[in-house]
Design a protein around this motif. Sequence first.
Motif, short mmCIF file in Angstrom:
data_model
loop_
_atom_site.label_atom_id
_atom_site.label_comp_id
_atom_site.label_asym_id
_atom_site.label_seq_id
_atom_site.Cartn_x
_atom_site.Cartn_y
_atom_site.Cartn_z
N SER A 121 0.85 -1.19 0.00
CA SER A 121 0.00 0.00 0.00
C SER A 121 0.89 1.24 0.00
O SER A 121 2.12 1.12 0.05
N VAL A 122 0.25 2.41 -0.07
CA VAL A 122 1.01 3.66 -0.10
C VAL A 122 0.60 4.53 1.08
O VAL A 122 -0.59 4.72 1.35
N ALA A 123 1.59 5.08 1.80
CA ALA A 123 1.36 5.97 2.93
C ALA A 123 1.80 7.36 2.52
O ALA A 123 2.99 7.67 2.53
N LEU A 124 0.83 8.20 2.13
CA LEU A 124 1.17 9.52 1.59
C LEU A 124 0.79 10.63 2.55
O LEU A 124 1.63 11.40 2.99
N ALA A 125 -0.50 10.73 2.86
CA ALA A 125 -0.98 11.88 3.64
C ALA A 125 -0.46 11.85 5.07
O ALA A 125 -0.17 10.80 5.62
N GLU A 126 -0.35 13.05 5.64
CA GLU A 126 -0.03 13.16 7.06
C GLU A 126 -1.12 13.99 7.73
O GLU A 126 -1.72 14.85 7.09
N PRO A 127 -1.38 13.71 9.02
CA PRO A 127 -2.39 14.50 9.72
C PRO A 127 -2.00 15.97 9.62
O PRO A 127 -0.84 16.31 9.80
N SER A 128 -2.97 16.83 9.31
CA SER A 128 -2.63 18.23 9.08
C SER A 128 -3.47 19.11 10.00
O SER A 128 -4.54 19.56 9.63
N PRO A 129 -2.96 19.35 11.20
CA PRO A 129 -3.74 20.08 12.19
C PRO A 129 -4.08 21.50 11.75
O PRO A 129 -5.08 22.06 12.18
#
Lengths: 361, 401
Positions: A121-129
Amino acid sequence: MDFALSEEQELLQQTLRGFIENECPPSVVRESFDAEAGPDPGLWKGLVELGIAGLLVPEERGGAGLGLLEAALAAEELGHGAVPAPFLGHALACVALVAGGSDAQKRRWLPALASGEAVASVALAEPSPEGSDAWDPAHWRCRIEDGRLRGRKAWVPQAAGADLLVVALAGGRLALAETGAGGVGIAPLDGVDRTRRLDAVDLDAAPAEPLEGDALPRVRDAGLVLLAADAFGAAYRLVRMSAEYAQSRQQFGQPIAQFQGLKHQLADMALDVDPTRSLWWYAAHAFDHLPAEAERAAALAKAHITDRAVQVARGAVRAHGGLGFTWECDVQIWFKRTLFDRAWLGTPEVHRERAAALGGW
Amino acid sequence: MDLRYGEAYDRLREEVRDFARRSWPPRGDEARLDEREQQIRFRRRAIEAGYLSRSVPAECGGGGRAVDVLAETVIRQELIAADVPWRSPSPQGTDMLVPTLLEEGTPEQCRRYIPPTLVGEMIWCQGYSEPGSGSDLGSLQSRAELDGDHWVLNGQKIWTSSAREADMMFGLFRTEAEPRSRGLSYLLIDMRTPGIEVRPLTMMTGGIDFCEVWFDDVRIPAESMVGRRGEGWKVSKATLKHERMLIGDASYLERAFEDLLRLARETRRDGRPAIEHADVRQRLAEIEGFVATQTWASHRMLSAIAADRDMTVINEMMMAKLSLTNTMERIAELSLDLLAEGGLTAPTTDEGGMRQGWRTPGKWVSNYMMSLGLSIAGGTSNIQRNLIGERILGLPRDLRP
């Protein structure tokens, strides 16, 4: 000029549709949707036997050596069936390796991914507070130091069950991390689309190696096209489900489909969906053959089609009345599929602005 | 999948480009001719060279070639790009009447009417709608009665575009006692026949295009009928089919969108070009999604028709008219917002309507209104929704008398 599918492409699509009709009817989708655990691995195994895992892997690495158009045709069928399978992340991981992997990385992973022996799988996004776009590389913080990966990723499709993650780093480069090698913490998120579960991934000194080349643009463009095709398939199904329901439901002594208010609503839904098939066909073809046009075509297709699909899904709920608002009605499953397609990799607004900038506006 | 036209078509493209360059612009006296005369001159040359009316049989004044939609598309693209007067002064004639006559007309009718129509010397109007019969064409009331070797026409037609300029009308008249559509016949009428009165109607833009046409004991020769008595409905269906194709072309939308982009670049808002504002960019890109959808759907239709696989694109074909007019309306709405106080301007009342470049605020306001006209003409948007619902989604038909 021949803007049409080849016989092989049509056959691929028919084979998949037949398999999904038999092996993954709505009753099976629902079972998986309501289950605590993720999807049944047996279904993925069946899809792998049809060759879906290796569509984008070159023949010399054990795959089918096909293009994004074929992968998008598969995505259409998976969206049409709301099939619970880890196709999206797996296909994008293949794109990343093909576009950016070193020879050793390709040799190590591509045959295993093509045969289905390993799932990726691909891990792209990061939590963006701060409320910024979670898919904007400018906000990513993941780093490799001394071969160890640190950071947090969110909205990773089906990380649980994956053997390999392609992880995006600060600055936009990609890296490979094995989930079984330690330092990779996977926690399920309560995602809206239960046919494609999402996980948060905590990387705490996970052994990792960067991909040789800059593959992120290809991964992003391929993802945009696959989401557009998936949304098209789901929305097409929702229109037909609604038309069928409108013919079976009787009020005032006649099928409600007889009432023009509903008939015109259904016609507008079909008009929003059916002609857009050509839009994602073109975007997929551009990805495979017209590099100068690929980026903008993918952005426009994803923005337009996923936006229309969500509108059509809302219409499908309305067309089903009170029943449409229940958990019991299948509409909610496809409705949520379109919500995933719309939000993942960035909203239509994000990609319309990219299309504007790429168009020199 | 291959978006290239291929070597033969690339060569054709070069030839057309060269032809357009050599044969236009006009010089000397020719340059002073009015627009229609220029169209006639250019069309005659282009038909002779085999670039227009290619598939119309040679004995009817055409090129006598097999239908080749790819060649026709390449030619049209090049003629548009060269900005030559290739368009027919009578689209109803070339795009609706000619195909109908080729399907249903006698050899004599074809020989007599098609050649002057192709070059643009004979202008046609369409006599279908009546004051009491718009979408419900089966209820037409205007009658034709046989008196010896003449049909005698009485009644009224309305929304008849180009009736003032027209030499001829093709229309539906009630000739039989049978109810509704079974009583109608398809007639060709010389507009100079005594007893015909044309009264222009002023459009909401202030311009004049459509008219009322009154018939008071108008006598036309008995051989003016296409098809048999009572078969007018069937004959006219061929025509309606062609009209829907006529307005489903994506190049029209693409040009309208280019004009909208130009307007967004040239209009200033808060001291900078409107196109730099986020909300304008969003709306433009959203509209481009619809335009690009139509562009690629039309490529798909073209490929399928060229390969004799029309049925695989039947959905897109039936949706083409509503897709186009909905998108034209979206373009019109954004244009009005971009115009801001320019939207207070009265519409410019020239009759070119949608065909000419969009420049002045008055022209934009006129086009804003004309986008509505387009959604009404040739089968209203609500009638299109009925068709999509019934033929594509298989929903029950509306209640019919």
